[in-house]
Motif scaffolding. Sequence first.
Motif, short mmCIF file in Angstrom:
data_model
loop_
_atom_site.label_atom_id
_atom_site.label_comp_id
_atom_site.label_asym_id
_atom_site.label_seq_id
_atom_site.Cartn_x
_atom_site.Cartn_y
_atom_site.Cartn_z
N HIS A 109 1.13 -0.98 -0.15
CA HIS A 109 0.05 0.16 -0.28
C HIS A 109 0.35 1.07 -0.09
CE1 HIS A 109 -4.39 -2.24 1.39
NE2 HIS A 109 -3.57 -2.58 0.68
N HIS A 110 1.85 0.68 0.26
CA HIS A 110 3.34 2.24 0.05
C HIS A 110 4.12 1.55 -0.46
CE1 HIS A 110 5.50 0.30 2.91
NE2 HIS A 110 4.45 0.03 4.20
N LEU A 111 4.57 3.01 -1.85
CA LEU A 111 5.77 2.46 -2.58
C LEU A 111 6.95 3.18 -2.03
CD1 LEU A 111 3.40 1.70 -6.25
CD2 LEU A 111 4.54 -0.23 -4.12
N GLN A 112 6.24 4.53 -1.29
CA GLN A 112 7.43 5.72 -1.62
C GLN A 112 8.76 4.97 -0.03
OE1 GLN A 112 5.94 9.13 -0.50
NE2 GLN A 112 7.63 9.89 -0.10
N PRO A 113 9.82 5.00 -0.04
CA PRO A 113 9.88 4.47 0.79
C PRO A 113 10.41 5.77 2.02
CG PRO A 113 12.28 4.67 -0.74
CD PRO A 113 10.22 4.87 -1.44
N ILE A 114 10.49 5.08 3.12
CA ILE A 114 10.98 6.03 4.14
C ILE A 114 12.29 7.12 3.83
CG2 ILE A 114 11.17 7.02 6.40
CD1 ILE A 114 9.32 5.30 6.87
N CYS A 115 12.66 8.06 4.40
CA CYS A 115 14.04 8.85 3.14
C CYS A 115 13.46 10.39 3.96
CB CYS A 115 13.83 9.02 1.67
SG CYS A 115 15.88 9.67 1.17
N PHE A 116 15.35 10.32 4.14
CA PHE A 116 15.42 12.30 4.91
C PHE A 116 16.41 12.77 4.04
CE2 PHE A 116 14.08 9.86 8.82
CZ PHE A 116 12.32 10.94 8.88
N PRO A 117 15.98 13.40 2.82
CA PRO A 117 17.43 13.61 2.02
C PRO A 117 17.96 14.25 1.97
CG PRO A 117 15.55 14.38 1.66
CD PRO A 117 14.81 13.54 2.67
N ASN A 118 17.70 15.84 2.77
CA ASN A 118 18.57 16.68 3.78
C ASN A 118 18.69 16.38 5.25
OD1 ASN A 118 18.87 18.78 0.64
ND2 ASN A 118 16.95 17.97 1.44
N LEU A 119 18.61 16.11 5.67
CA LEU A 119 18.79 15.81 7.03
C LEU A 119 20.43 15.53 7.46
CD1 LEU A 119 17.65 14.96 9.78
CD2 LEU A 119 17.66 12.72 9.88
N LYS A 120 20.85 16.26 8.41
CA LYS A 120 22.53 16.12 7.98
C LYS A 120 23.04 16.07 10.00
CE LYS A 120 22.90 20.02 4.47
NZ LYS A 120 23.63 21.85 4.24
N GLN A 121 21.72 16.25 11.01
CA GLN A 121 22.31 16.50 11.98
C GLN A 121 21.58 15.36 12.47
OE1 GLN A 121 21.86 19.69 14.79
NE2 GLN A 121 24.30 19.23 14.94
N ILE A 122 21.88 14.63 13.77
CA ILE A 122 20.52 14.62 14.40
C ILE A 122 21.48 13.72 16.00
CG2 ILE A 122 19.75 11.59 14.84
CD1 ILE A 122 19.40 10.24 12.13
N THR A 123 20.94 14.21 17.15
CA THR A 123 21.31 14.28 18.08
C THR A 123 20.16 14.13 19.13
OG1 THR A 123 22.49 16.32 18.05
CG2 THR A 123 22.40 15.29 20.77
N ILE A 124 21.05 12.64 19.93
CA ILE A 124 19.57 12.39 21.13
C ILE A 124 20.14 11.97 22.49
CG2 ILE A 124 18.07 10.58 21.21
CD1 ILE A 124 17.49 9.96 18.16
N LYS A 125 19.92 12.68 23.33
CA LYS A 125 20.00 12.57 24.90
C LYS A 125 19.68 12.39 25.51
CE LYS A 125 24.19 15.40 23.46
NZ LYS A 125 25.18 16.47 24.21
N ARG A 126 19.47 11.26 26.55
CA ARG A 126 18.55 11.09 28.04
C ARG A 126 17.25 10.90 27.35
NH1 ARG A 126 21.90 15.63 28.56
NH2 ARG A 126 19.72 16.85 27.75
N CYS A 127 17.19 9.55 26.75
CA CYS A 127 16.06 8.52 26.11
C CYS A 127 16.40 7.78 25.98
CB CYS A 127 15.44 8.50 24.83
SG CYS A 127 15.41 10.41 23.97
N GLU A 128 16.52 7.31 27.80
CA GLU A 128 16.37 5.98 27.80
C GLU A 128 16.06 3.92 27.86
OE1 GLU A 128 14.45 5.78 32.40
OE2 GLU A 128 15.92 7.39 32.12
N ASN A 129 15.27 4.78 27.24
CA ASN A 129 14.30 3.61 26.65
C ASN A 129 14.00 3.35 25.57
OD1 ASN A 129 12.83 2.27 29.13
ND2 ASN A 129 12.16 4.42 29.25
#
Length: 260
Positions: A109-129
Amino acid sequence: MTEKFVLEMRGETSTISNFEELFDFRYNLSSLKILNLSELTELRVIWSAPIQVDYFENLYQLIVQDYRRLRYTFSPTIARNLPQLSRLGIYNCEELEQLIEKDQTPSQHHLQPICFPNLKQITIKRCENLKCLFPITLADGGLQKLEELTLSGVFKLEQVFEGDEGYVSKVEEKVIHLPQLGFLELDGIPNPVSFSPVGYHFVFQSLCSLEVTYCPNITTRFSVDSEKSVHARTQASQSVDEVNGETTFPIGSNMVWYKN
């Protein structure tokens, strides 16, 4: 303390007193560029209302912090429609288990894959689960501009990129390149954790800074080749096989490496 979030549209900043107002027709959300959400402590789902996906086509920064009960950040539909997202920061979301909600729609039902074509920075802190960052399919071509990845204090992380080992050949590794990644930090992950499932081989040809600290049970081996490219291979066991021409870091030890 009043729960609120701040959004910026074409240079103007607005403060919204409750989440429902975000979808009020008074706001031209197609111009939304910066969305900062904080201290909505009881909210479990961000994208809780039926919305037009083009509302967020110009969003380039999303910061989420102090969401005590938030379970996931993106619905699959929203994740497929963030073409300009450049910066993602998530802090102090103690019940967060995954960034993208598991897709309940049959794959045909969805042919479009998930994509973040311009994502440059990911920061994740103190997400313990948090259990994983993204599915492995997203890493394979969907993060080509990623430059910085920081994961710190995600105590229950199992895999950075989650996937099924059964889809990988037992003989040949699946090689995935993150060509723009220049900074990688994994810190404070005491449980068994891997960068990817067994059988995947990540190559970071632009990496300038690698910091893997206080991750004593990591099962991914990092190495540097003669061209100063960094490699990440997940081991089926703690044994270490030598790779010709590569300098290998001991698994489970603190690793701090900078490209000369």
